[in-house]
Write a protein that holds these residues in place. Structure first.
Motif, PDB file in Angstrom:
ATOM      1  N   ASN A 126      41.756  75.725  38.615  1.00 47.54           N
ATOM      2  CA  ASN A 126      42.297  74.932  37.509  1.00 47.54           C
ATOM      3  C   ASN A 126      43.652  74.320  37.840  1.00 47.54           C
ATOM      4  N   GLY A 127      44.427  74.998  38.690  1.00 50.59           N
ATOM      5  CA  GLY A 127      45.730  74.463  39.059  1.00 50.59           C
ATOM      6  C   GLY A 127      45.662  73.193  39.879  1.00 50.59           C
ATOM      7  N   LEU A 128      44.481  72.829  40.358  1.00 49.98           N
ATOM      8  CA  LEU A 128      44.313  71.616  41.158  1.00 49.98           C
ATOM      9  C   LEU A 128      43.800  70.436  40.333  1.00 49.98           C
ATOM     10  N   ILE A 129      43.483  70.641  39.068  1.00 49.44           N
ATOM     11  CA  ILE A 129      42.823  69.601  38.276  1.00 49.44           C
ATOM     12  C   ILE A 129      43.644  68.322  38.237  1.00 49.44           C
ATOM     13  N   ASP A 134      40.894  62.992  39.411  1.00 52.98           N
ATOM     14  CA  ASP A 134      40.643  61.549  39.435  1.00 52.98           C
ATOM     15  C   ASP A 134      40.107  61.089  40.784  1.00 52.98           C
ATOM     16  N   VAL A 135      40.699  61.598  41.877  1.00 53.59           N
ATOM     17  CA  VAL A 135      40.243  61.135  43.198  1.00 53.59           C
ATOM     18  C   VAL A 135      38.823  61.617  43.494  1.00 53.59           C
ATOM     19  N   LEU A 136      38.436  62.753  42.936  1.00 50.78           N
ATOM     20  CA  LEU A 136      37.067  63.222  43.125  1.00 50.78           C
ATOM     21  C   LEU A 136      36.090  62.408  42.285  1.00 50.78           C
ATOM     22  N   ARG A 137      36.459  62.120  41.057  1.00 55.44           N
ATOM     23  CA  ARG A 137      35.577  61.328  40.193  1.00 55.44           C
ATOM     24  C   ARG A 137      35.412  59.908  40.730  1.00 55.44           C
ATOM     25  N   GLU A 138      36.476  59.357  41.325  1.00 54.51           N
ATOM     26  CA  GLU A 138      36.370  58.025  41.932  1.00 54.51           C
ATOM     27  C   GLU A 138      35.312  58.001  43.029  1.00 54.51           C
ATOM     28  N   ARG A 139      35.076  59.154  43.638  1.00 52.30           N
ATOM     29  CA  ARG A 139      34.081  59.253  44.704  1.00 52.30           C
ATOM     30  C   ARG A 139      32.694  59.598  44.164  1.00 52.30           C
ATOM     31  N   GLY A 140      32.564  59.665  42.847  1.00 49.59           N
ATOM     32  CA  GLY A 140      31.279  59.962  42.228  1.00 49.59           C
ATOM     33  C   GLY A 140      30.882  61.427  42.303  1.00 49.59           C
ATOM     34  N   ILE A 141      31.857  62.310  42.462  1.00 48.74           N
ATOM     35  CA  ILE A 141      31.594  63.740  42.640  1.00 48.74           C
ATOM     36  C   ILE A 141      31.694  64.461  41.305  1.00 48.74           C
TER      37      ILE A 141
END
Length: 537
Positions: A126-129, A134-141
């Motif tokens: 959770n500390g990395l959210i 955002d950068v993970l969602r931009e990659r479709g993950i």
């Protein structure tokens, strides 16, 4: 050449199939109510029966709720306690391949790994959210956090919510033991950009078997094995052997030696693993005396050479509990071991070895042409066994360069003496060629470390107009100690000879080490070569 595709595609009658959940079910029957896993910081505890059922639920959740099926990858950026929930005892039950990264790596390193492995799902703390979502969602993950988030975000899933209502029944997944890739791990990257090793179930079972095949018994049902080093890497190789013996894995997230001492006492730890640099700290740490560490019966060490002088001091302080093991990311088993019996009987010279070659792997030493050399002659160490990976994921050039006829070319330079003790002289890329002489950084560091004022050293070749390169050392002194460069140079000359001794020494406050405690010679070397045309690796 041993170059295999990253995922098994065959389906012949000769494939060896296994349902790993059936194995853990049998362990749960034998050791039902014994503790199997303790997560210290989160105060989570599982018996063997509970761990079996819980990991069944996780494997079922991965397949049914995250649609992770054969050929898919998922990646974990997790501390030890949470990664333990998705470790081998879970990954080997499923279809998709788990990729474990080191939580302590930088975000840039993690993003490089993510772009390389292209996971469908990423599990994060959770500390990395805030930094990663955002950068993970931009990659479709798909992003899964391990605890209920402080605030909801569209597309952010919670591990605990995903498990709600998932049955703990056997996932019923059969995998080909030597063909289906189920785990990916990145190499340490101490000599450059890391590579991605790919593992089958049989690689992991070979590691398990290597723990049990030796002359000494290190694990049994009463074992309590503490992991402070990241279980995404070498420390994690102890999880399956401990479980199959009915013992208990104990995880610590924080890389803090003071906490480690407190946890050894509080959790009655019997087994641990350390790199030498951390063991040296135990000799100076007040907590090592203030806390009762007497339950420790086995302490594995490896990943870097140990100073024989300091090892003798550790034996005097903690007893004959030490076991050295030599293996690697690419060959995930003990191929050479310095047992407790060896520690009690061998000379100081052999105490500096990597141990005696075991019978569970082929270990040969070859010259530059790949021809095996006689005992006592230095060459490159090649390894072949069930634990050797088939190659690197999506890296045919690296696979072709480092694997041949089932052997992995380790890049370690060393020799085997007449009684089977393996001596690691250096890494190929860390060998210093000065005036035509080969000087091995590891040997010089060992000589420096034998001086009572030295806490840590890094030896590299630095540019020199006359010699091409000369031996230079960066040295960290123990608190309160003073010594001149001249005295240390003379000390090394007396230990290993004049031409191997450093020509210069710089005293520094610290030396860069990797997240698993290995000295980063590449970083030290770079400072001296950045304005020169490099003639050495």
């Amino acid at each position: 050449m041993n170059i295999l595709p990253p995922q098994h595609t065959g389906n012949t009658e000769t494939d060896m199939k296994m349902n790993f959940a059936n194995l853990t079910a049998q362990i749960a029957m034998h050791h039902r109510d014994r503790e199997a896993l303790v997560n210290i910081e989160r105060n989570r505890r599982f018996t063997h029966a509970q761990l079996h059922r819980f990991t069944n639920r996780v494997a079922n959740m991965l397949r049914e709720r995250l649609a992770l099926r054969r050929g898919d990858n998922y990646l974990c950026i997790l501390e030890n306690d949470n990664l333990s929930l998705l470790h081998a005892w879970t990954a080997l039950k499923g279809e998709a391949a788990a990729c474990w990264t080191n939580f302590r790596d930088s975000i840039d390193e993690h993003l490089w790994q993510i772009d390389f492995i292209r996971p469908k799902v990423v599990f994060i703390e959770n500390g990395l959210i805030d930094r990663y979502f955002d950068v993970l969602r931009e990659r479709g993950i798909t992003v899964v956090c391990m605890d209920p988030p402080a605030e909801s975000r569209p597309g952010l899933l919670c591990f605990q919510d995903l498990l709600d209502g998932v049955p703990d029944t056997n996932p019923g997944v059969e995998s080909d033991t030597t063909g289906d890739v189920l785990v990916y791990r990145f190499t340490g990257g101490t000599t450059g950009k890391s590579k991605c090793a790919q593992y089958t179930m049989d690689n992991w079972l070979a590691n398990r078997d290597s723990f049990f095949a030796g002359s000494e018994t290190w694990l049994d049902a009463s074992s309590r094995y503490l992991h402070m080093a990241p279980i995404s890497h070498g420390s994690g190789l102890g999880l399956l052997p401990t479980m199959f013996r009915g013992g208990c894995t104990v995880t610590q997230n924080v890389p803090d030696m003071r906490e480690w001492c407190r946890n050894v006492e509080a959790h009655r730890i019997t087994v641990a693993m350390m790199v030498p640099t951390l063991l040296y700290r135990l000799l100076e740490l007040p907590e090592a005396t203030n806390h009762d560490l007497s339950t420790l019966s086995t302490c594995f060490y490896g990943a870097a050479p140990m100073s024989p002088n300091k090892l003798r001091l550790l034996q005097q302080r903690f007893g004959n509990i030490f076991v050295q093991a030599y293996g690697s990311t690419e060959c995930m088993q003990r191929v050479a071991v310095l047992t407790k019996a060896d520690h009690a009987t061998v000379s100081d010279g052999r105490l500096g070895s990597a141990g005696r070659v075991t019978a569970q792997a082929e270990v040969i030493v070859v010259d530059e042409a790949g021809k095996e050399v006689p005992a006592g002659v230095t060459g490159e160490i090649w390894l072949r066994s069930r634990a050797v990976i088939s190659g690197y994921y999506n890296n045919p050039e690296g696979t072709a360069a480092e694997f041949e006829n089932g052997f992995w070319k380790s890049g370690d330079l060393g020799y085997v003496d007449e009684e089977g003790f393996l001596f690691i002289v250096d890494r190929k890329k860390d060998m210093i060629i000065s005036g035509g002489f080969n000087v091995y950084a590891i040997e010089v560091e060992a000589a420096l470390s034998s001086h009572p004022a030295v806490a840590l050293s890094a030896v590299v070749g630095v540019p020199d107009e006359q010699w091409g390169e000369i031996v230079h050392a960066e040295v960290v002194l123990k608190p309160g100690c003073e010594v001149s460069p001249e005295v240390l140079i003379e000390h090394v000359k007396g230990s290993i000879g004049r031409f191997k001794a450093p020509k210069s020494i710089t005293f520094v406050a610290d030396i860069p080490v990797s997240v698993v405690g290995k000295v980063q010679r590449r970083q030290v070397r770079e400072k001296y070569w950045k304005h020169h045309t490099r003639r050495v690796a």
